[in-house]
Structures are given as structure tokens and as C-alpha cells.
Motif scaffolding. Structure first.
Motif, PDB file in Angstrom:
ATOM      1  N   ASP A  72      -1.770  -0.756   5.862  1.00  0.00           N
ATOM      2  CA  ASP A  72      -2.083  -0.155   7.167  1.00  0.00           C
ATOM      3  C   ASP A  72      -3.565   0.006   7.414  1.00  0.00           C
ATOM      4  O   ASP A  72      -3.970   0.371   8.516  1.00  0.00           O
ATOM      5  CB  ASP A  72      -1.432   1.233   7.272  1.00  0.00           C
ATOM      6  CG  ASP A  72      -2.143   2.253   6.400  1.00  0.00           C
ATOM      7  OD1 ASP A  72      -2.361   1.952   5.208  1.00  0.00           O
ATOM      8  OD2 ASP A  72      -2.499   3.329   6.906  1.00  0.00           O
ATOM      9  N   ASP A  73      -4.397  -0.228   6.390  1.00  0.00           N
ATOM     10  CA  ASP A  73      -5.787   0.207   6.514  1.00  0.00           C
ATOM     11  C   ASP A  73      -6.760  -0.948   6.305  1.00  0.00           C
ATOM     12  O   ASP A  73      -6.362  -2.054   5.942  1.00  0.00           O
ATOM     13  CB  ASP A  73      -6.037   1.311   5.477  1.00  0.00           C
ATOM     14  CG  ASP A  73      -7.055   2.323   5.973  1.00  0.00           C
ATOM     15  OD1 ASP A  73      -7.809   1.990   6.914  1.00  0.00           O
ATOM     16  OD2 ASP A  73      -7.103   3.425   5.422  1.00  0.00           O
ATOM     17  N   ASP A 117      -6.723  -2.896   3.112  1.00  0.00           N
ATOM     18  CA  ASP A 117      -5.577  -3.797   2.933  1.00  0.00           C
ATOM     19  C   ASP A 117      -5.867  -5.205   3.459  1.00  0.00           C
ATOM     20  O   ASP A 117      -5.166  -6.159   3.120  1.00  0.00           O
ATOM     21  CB  ASP A 117      -4.339  -3.228   3.631  1.00  0.00           C
ATOM     22  CG  ASP A 117      -3.923  -1.899   3.037  1.00  0.00           C
ATOM     23  OD1 ASP A 117      -3.817  -1.827   1.802  1.00  0.00           O
ATOM     24  OD2 ASP A 117      -3.721  -0.934   3.800  1.00  0.00           O
ATOM     25  N   ASP A 135      -0.173   5.040   1.153  1.00  0.00           N
ATOM     26  CA  ASP A 135      -0.377   5.944   2.293  1.00  0.00           C
ATOM     27  C   ASP A 135      -0.371   5.181   3.617  1.00  0.00           C
ATOM     28  O   ASP A 135      -1.050   4.173   3.769  1.00  0.00           O
ATOM     29  CB  ASP A 135      -1.717   6.676   2.140  1.00  0.00           C
ATOM     30  CG  ASP A 135      -1.685   7.645   0.969  1.00  0.00           C
ATOM     31  OD1 ASP A 135      -1.128   8.729   1.131  1.00  0.00           O
ATOM     32  OD2 ASP A 135      -2.193   7.280  -0.112  1.00  0.00           O
ATOM     33  N   ASP A 182       0.863  -1.170   0.000  1.00  0.00           N
ATOM     34  CA  ASP A 182       0.000   0.000   0.000  1.00  0.00           C
ATOM     35  C   ASP A 182       0.911   1.235   0.000  1.00  0.00           C
ATOM     36  O   ASP A 182       2.122   1.111   0.243  1.00  0.00           O
ATOM     37  CB  ASP A 182      -0.872  -0.058   1.261  1.00  0.00           C
ATOM     38  CG  ASP A 182      -1.744   1.160   1.435  1.00  0.00           C
ATOM     39  OD1 ASP A 182      -2.222   1.693   0.421  1.00  0.00           O
ATOM     40  OD2 ASP A 182      -1.949   1.575   2.591  1.00  0.00           O
TER      41      ASP A 182
HETATM   42 MG   LIG Z   1      -2.899   3.046   3.506  1.00  0.00          MG
END
Ligand SMILES: [Mg+2]
Length: 254
Positions: free
Chosen positions: A200-201, A204, A25, A23
Motif C-alpha cells: 500500500d505504500d 512497496d 500495515d 506488506d
Molecule cells: Mg504498508
């Protein structure tokens, strides 16, 4: 770095064909208040460039950002493969743009949308690379509701569309848009024996879900995850990539 992750990276570095996907961001680039100001950590990009230059080693970014934005912000290009819009936009490779069938569906959907928009003052259509968007912000409340209802009815003939109702918009997509499908496609295109994925999200998690036992998933930051490993910050993620690159370089020498 936790020792079991170091061991997992050592295992990955020995894979005959390795895919390293991440990923953007919150993983390569620290999260900042203005999304346009996000910049990747130089150490992360350097590690990805190094990995991408090694034999039988494939690098990809998979992001929710539009592809053009992802390309500009990351500064990465071929041989790295960039996938934007959660897997709906591809820079190159097996799904560069849309296939003929989906491109045809998008054209028909957009035409239908323009047809509907033409009947209601203030209703507009925006064309995007893999989506079409109906904007009703400038229409009266009655016209906005009627246009939305008519569009829904007329789109029913395409059961596979991804329809998202937002604030004063209806966004219609024709391509698969989850990071799991994207990662499966990337893996098979690379014929990879093992995959590293960093995210991170919440979106994902779709990618972590398609990992197999020989793969390594690394969640960056807090929150529930399916990933087997976790690091705290983008700096740590850059260190993971740098470590893998160093291991892969020396595995390649021996
Ligand atoms: Mg991200």
C-alpha cells in the motif's frame, strides 16, 4: 473484485510454484493511529495460513517493521517467512540474520561508533539487529556536530553502508534494505514461477518494480503505483488472498 484481477488470480493459481508475499500495515492490517495497536484482519491471516499449507505454495510478509514486532503483530510463523526492516531482517531462510561478512562489518561499525561516542559526553550508541545508532540528543550542540562529523569520516572506509541522518541520530545499516531486493531473494529461495505481491505504500513500489509479466502486483488504496492492479481497502486485499487460496485449493485437487 474487478474481473481482470480475478482472471490474473486464476492464472496465478495454476503456477507450478507460487510465492504469495505481502506488506503488513495498510494491507493485512488496517492503519490505526497507534502502530502498536495494528491487528491483521482474521480473514487475511486465515487465507495466508491456508495458502502456506498447500504444496509448492510459499507465503511471506515483507514489512518495514522490526522483525520481532512483525512476528508478534501478525501471529504468523513457519512455514510463512517473515522479513522485517524493509528487507534487512529475516526470520529464517537464505538470509537468517546477517551473513558472516556483514555481521563482521556491523561489529566493526558499532565498535567505531562506540569509540566516537566515548569522546563526547552525552553521545550514546544503540545496538540493533542489523543497524547501529548514534544518539546525540543529550550532547551539547558542539559535541553533537563534532561526533557526527568524526563518525562520518571514520565510516568512509565502508562504502556500502546505509547511513540515515534523523533527528538527533545517525543510523547505520549494513544489510540491503529495500523490499525489491527482499522479494527477489524470496522468489529465488522458493524457486517460484509466479509471485503475488500486495502493498500500500511508497516502499512497496520497490517490490512492484521487480515483478515480471507472469506475476501479479496489487496496490491497496490510493496513490501512484507500478502495480498492475488496485483494490481499495485491507478488506478487499483479504478477499484477494481468500480468492487465490480457494482457486489454488481447487487447482490442487484437479
Ligand atoms: Mg504498508
Amino acid at each position: 473484485m474487478v474481473s481482470d484481477l480475478a482472471g490474473a488470480l486464476a492464472g496465478l493459481s495454476a503456477a507450478p510454484r507460487l510465492l504469495v508475499a505481502s506488506d503488513f500495515d495498510g494491507v493485512l492490517a488496517p492503519i490505526v493511529a497507534d502502530p502498536g495497536a495494528a491487528r491483521p484482519l482474521p480473514a487475511a491471516i486465515e487465507a495466508l495460513r491456508l495458502l502456506g499449507g498447500l504444496p509448492d505454495t510459499f507465503v511471506a510478509l515483507v514489512s518495514g517493521r522490526a522483525l520481532a514486532e512483525l512476528t508478534a503483530l501478525s501471529g504468523l510463523g513457519p512455514p510463512a517467512r517473515l522479513v522485517g526492516s524493509h528487507g534487512a531482517e529475516w526470520s529464517t531462510g537464505p538470509v537468517a540474520g546477517l551473513d558472516v561478512e556483514r555481521a563482521g562489518v556491523l561489529a566493526a561499525v558499532t565498535e567505531t561508533m562506540e569509540d566516537v561516542a566515548g569522546c563526547y559526553p552525552g553521545v550514546l550508541v544503540e545496538r540493533k539487529p542489523v543497524n547501529a545508532v548514534l544518539h546525540v540528543r543529550r550532547a551539547s550542540r558542539e559535541d553533537a556536530a563534532a561526533a557526527g562529523a568524526e563518525l562520518t569520516e571514520r565510516l568512509a572506509r565502508w562504502p556500502d553502508l546505509r547511513v540515515a541522518h534523523g533527528k538527533q541520530i545517525v543510523e547505520v545499516g549494513v544489510a540491503p534494505n529495500d523490499k525489491g531486493s527482499a522479494l527477489v531473494t524470496l522468489r529465488s529461495a522458493a524457486e517460484a514461477d509466479a509471485v503475488l505481491f500486495l502493498g500500500d505504500d511508497v516502499t512497496d513500489e520497490d517490490a512492484f518494480a521487480v515483478l515480471t509479466p507472469q506475476d501479479v502486483g496489487v496496490k491497496v488504496g490510493p496513490g501512484e503505483t507500478r502495480a498492475a492492479y488496485r483494490v481499495d481497502t485491507p478488506e478487499d486485499a483479504a478477499a484477494v488472498l481468500a480468492e487465490l487460496a480457494a482457486l489454488r485449493v481447487s487447482a490442487n485437487r484437479s
